[in-house]
Design an enzyme around this catalytic site. Structure first.
Site, short mmCIF file in Angstrom:
data_model
loop_
_atom_site.label_atom_id
_atom_site.label_comp_id
_atom_site.label_asym_id
_atom_site.label_seq_id
_atom_site.Cartn_x
_atom_site.Cartn_y
_atom_site.Cartn_z
N TRP A 1 43.37 42.64 34.22
CA TRP A 1 42.00 42.49 33.73
C TRP A 1 41.62 41.01 33.64
O TRP A 1 40.47 40.63 33.89
CB TRP A 1 41.86 43.15 32.35
CG TRP A 1 40.54 42.95 31.69
CD1 TRP A 1 39.42 43.71 31.85
CD2 TRP A 1 40.16 41.91 30.78
NE1 TRP A 1 38.39 43.22 31.09
CE2 TRP A 1 38.81 42.12 30.43
CE3 TRP A 1 40.84 40.83 30.23
CZ2 TRP A 1 38.13 41.27 29.55
CZ3 TRP A 1 40.17 39.99 29.36
CH2 TRP A 1 38.83 40.22 29.02
N HIS A 2 42.59 40.17 33.31
CA HIS A 2 42.29 38.75 33.15
C HIS A 2 41.97 38.07 34.48
O HIS A 2 41.28 37.04 34.49
CB HIS A 2 43.46 38.03 32.48
CG HIS A 2 43.50 38.23 30.99
ND1 HIS A 2 44.04 39.36 30.42
CD2 HIS A 2 43.07 37.47 29.96
CE1 HIS A 2 43.94 39.28 29.10
NE2 HIS A 2 43.34 38.14 28.79
N GLY A 3 42.48 38.59 35.58
CA GLY A 3 42.17 37.93 36.84
C GLY A 3 42.89 38.59 38.01
O GLY A 3 43.93 39.22 37.85
N PHE B 1 37.18 34.98 33.51
CA PHE B 1 37.67 36.36 33.46
C PHE B 1 36.53 37.34 33.42
O PHE B 1 36.73 38.51 33.37
CB PHE B 1 38.58 36.55 32.24
CG PHE B 1 39.68 35.52 32.18
CD1 PHE B 1 40.37 35.18 33.33
CD2 PHE B 1 39.99 34.89 31.00
CE1 PHE B 1 41.38 34.23 33.29
CE2 PHE B 1 41.00 33.95 30.95
CZ PHE B 1 41.69 33.60 32.09
#
Length: 472
Positions: free
Chosen positions: A321-323, A472
């Protein structure tokens, strides 16, 4: 537009608040919606259309679930279609480049022609507003909240500009009542302004002053051991003050508009286990992952192996989800693995006593994770690890020193002093006299204003100060 910019401080925010307070309560959701769309469109007008489409999609899905009936098979189909549409949108804009790039590396290694795909721009804030939309339709399906009666309230919730770009990840069920009724008092507004200034100082005065130490270390092609440790200590502090500063500003802006948002940080760097760390760091995201991913996967109801598997899967997806990068997957695997080991060892996630050895071990694990989180590639991360543990030099390299100022080091020391004092305040048994605490709280705005003004001058001199979590 970002909070830490002159255009926001001196034009957008005064104009918005003036219009907001001149408008009768029943029309303030519309003011929030129009102001938030203007805030978002400042970045790109075309992606505002995508944002509006996502809002309509989830609003209609919520109504469809409600008409089908809570818990029915038709409602399950509605929520399935809604979540699939949200995830497909997020997947296309956030992961298509990463997926095609990874496939092309495989194709090229096998001697095949690579796939062609035009570069897809990542809409700012999409990870946050998609998660908020998913929580809405799932909560309607579960019967945890009624579908919104007024489209403008729902659209204003999704677009609410204080948290639009980098959270906290809000849930409609927590704010639904506040859209119907909330108080606006001078005391609440003052509390919000103080909180906003605190966050602004943390971001501009501390995080931005530390940033050159972290950026310089990670840019070195051959850092010494001292370079690497100073760099990761700096990044650990920078990330906390940058992100928690943004959250403070978001919570403060919410208070100035009469909303109370949930807290997003609670002294995470005094944690004595990774399990405890995730109860204190980015709380809105970790609770979202627990309620909408870990528990639906089975949580701890699938036996010992199933619990470990669900922990690792949840953190892997949390990392992704962060990247869209293998580094974030590795970071998620690192935290998921440590969480599973702590579960197996029966580590107490809410210790009542403070043990320095457990704190030191946890802080080291957190910093090791941040190396992968910050590095541009897996190779860069392991090169940095190599520098940290090669122990081939305990002095800073000349090329690193040339970009370091004494002020950078002084602010880094101040940052860790703040972390230490605020953390120990909770851990140690002694407490301050209530009268003294009351006087300190009363004096805080007076003490904070000159520091805030200095931070504004610093921002004006540097002109631009983006937040780390914007990517993000």
């Amino acid at each position: 537009m970002v909070f830490s910019s002159n255009i926001f401080l001196f034009l957008f925010l005064p104009a918005f608040l003036g219009l907001y307070y001149l408008t009768p309560f029943r029309h303030r959701s519309l003011v929030i919606l129009l102001g938030s769309y203007a805030f978002y469109a400042w970045w790109r007008v075309d992606f505002l259309l995508l944002f509006v489409a996502i809002t309509f999609w989830n609003y209609l899905i919520g109504l469809g679930i409600h008409r089908a009936g809570i818990g029915t098979a038709r409602a399950r189909k509605w929520v399935g279609v809604g979540v699939a549409g949200d995830l497909a949108t997020l997947g296309y804009f956030k992961y298509a480049n990463f997926g095609v790039g990874s496939l092309n590396e495989i194709f090229l290694s096998l001697g095949y022609q690579p796939l062609e795909l035009a570069h897809i721009i990542l809409p700012i804030g999409i990870s946050f507003y998609i998660f908020q939309a998913i929580s809405y339709v799932v909560d309607v399906y579960r019967g945890d909240t009624e579908p919104t009666r007024r489209f403008v309230d729902f659209a204003a919730f999704i677009a609410l500009f204080p948290q639009l770009i980098a959270g906290p990840v809000l849930r409609y069920k927590d704010l639904a009542d506040q859209f119907t009724y909330r108080t606006h008092t001078l005391e609440k507004f003052g509390e919000g302004a103080t909180r906003f200034m605190q966050g602004f100082v943390k971001k501009v005065f501390i995080a931005d002053s530390i940033a050159p130490l972290a950026d310089g270390a990670f840019a070195l092609s051959d850092p010494s051991t001292a370079d690497a440790w100073l760099g990761i200590l700096a990044y650990t502090a920078q990330l906390y003050f940058d992100f928690s500063g943004y959250s403070d500003m978001a919570i403060g802006l919410g208070l100035m508009m009469g909303f109370r948002f949930p807290e997003n940080f609670n002294q995470p760097y005094i944690s004595q286990s990774i399990t405890e760390f995730w109860r204190r760091w980015h709380i809105s995201l970790s609770s979202w992952l627990r309620d909408y991913l870990y528990i639906p996967l089975g949580g701890n109801r699938k036996g010992v192996f199933g619990t470990y598997r669900n922990l690792v899967l949840t953190m892997l997806l949390g990392g992704l989800w962060h990247g869209a990068n293998w580094t974030f997957l590795l970071w998620g695997a690192w935290h998921g693995g440590v969480l599973a080991i702590e579960r197996a060892l029966g580590v107490d996630a809410s210790p009542r006593t403070f043990r320095v050895s457990r704190w030191a071990m946890t802080f080291l694990f957190v910093m090791l994770g941040w190396v992968t989180f910050r590095a541009a590639s897996i190779g860069d991360a392991f090169s940095f690890y190599g520098a940290m543990f090669s122990f081939d030099g305990f002095s800073l390299s000349a090329v690193y020193l040339q970009d370091i100022r004494g002020l950078n080091l002084a602010i880094l020391a101040l940052a860790y002093l703040v972390v230490l004092v605020m953390g120990l305040r909770e851990r140690l048994p002694w407490t301050l006299a209530p009268a003294f605490v009351g006087r300190m709280r009363a004096a805080l705005p007076t003490l904070l204003v000159p520091v805030f003004l200095l931070a504004v001058l610093k921002l004006s001199a540097e002109s631009f100060s983006p937040f780390l979590y914007f990517q993000f």
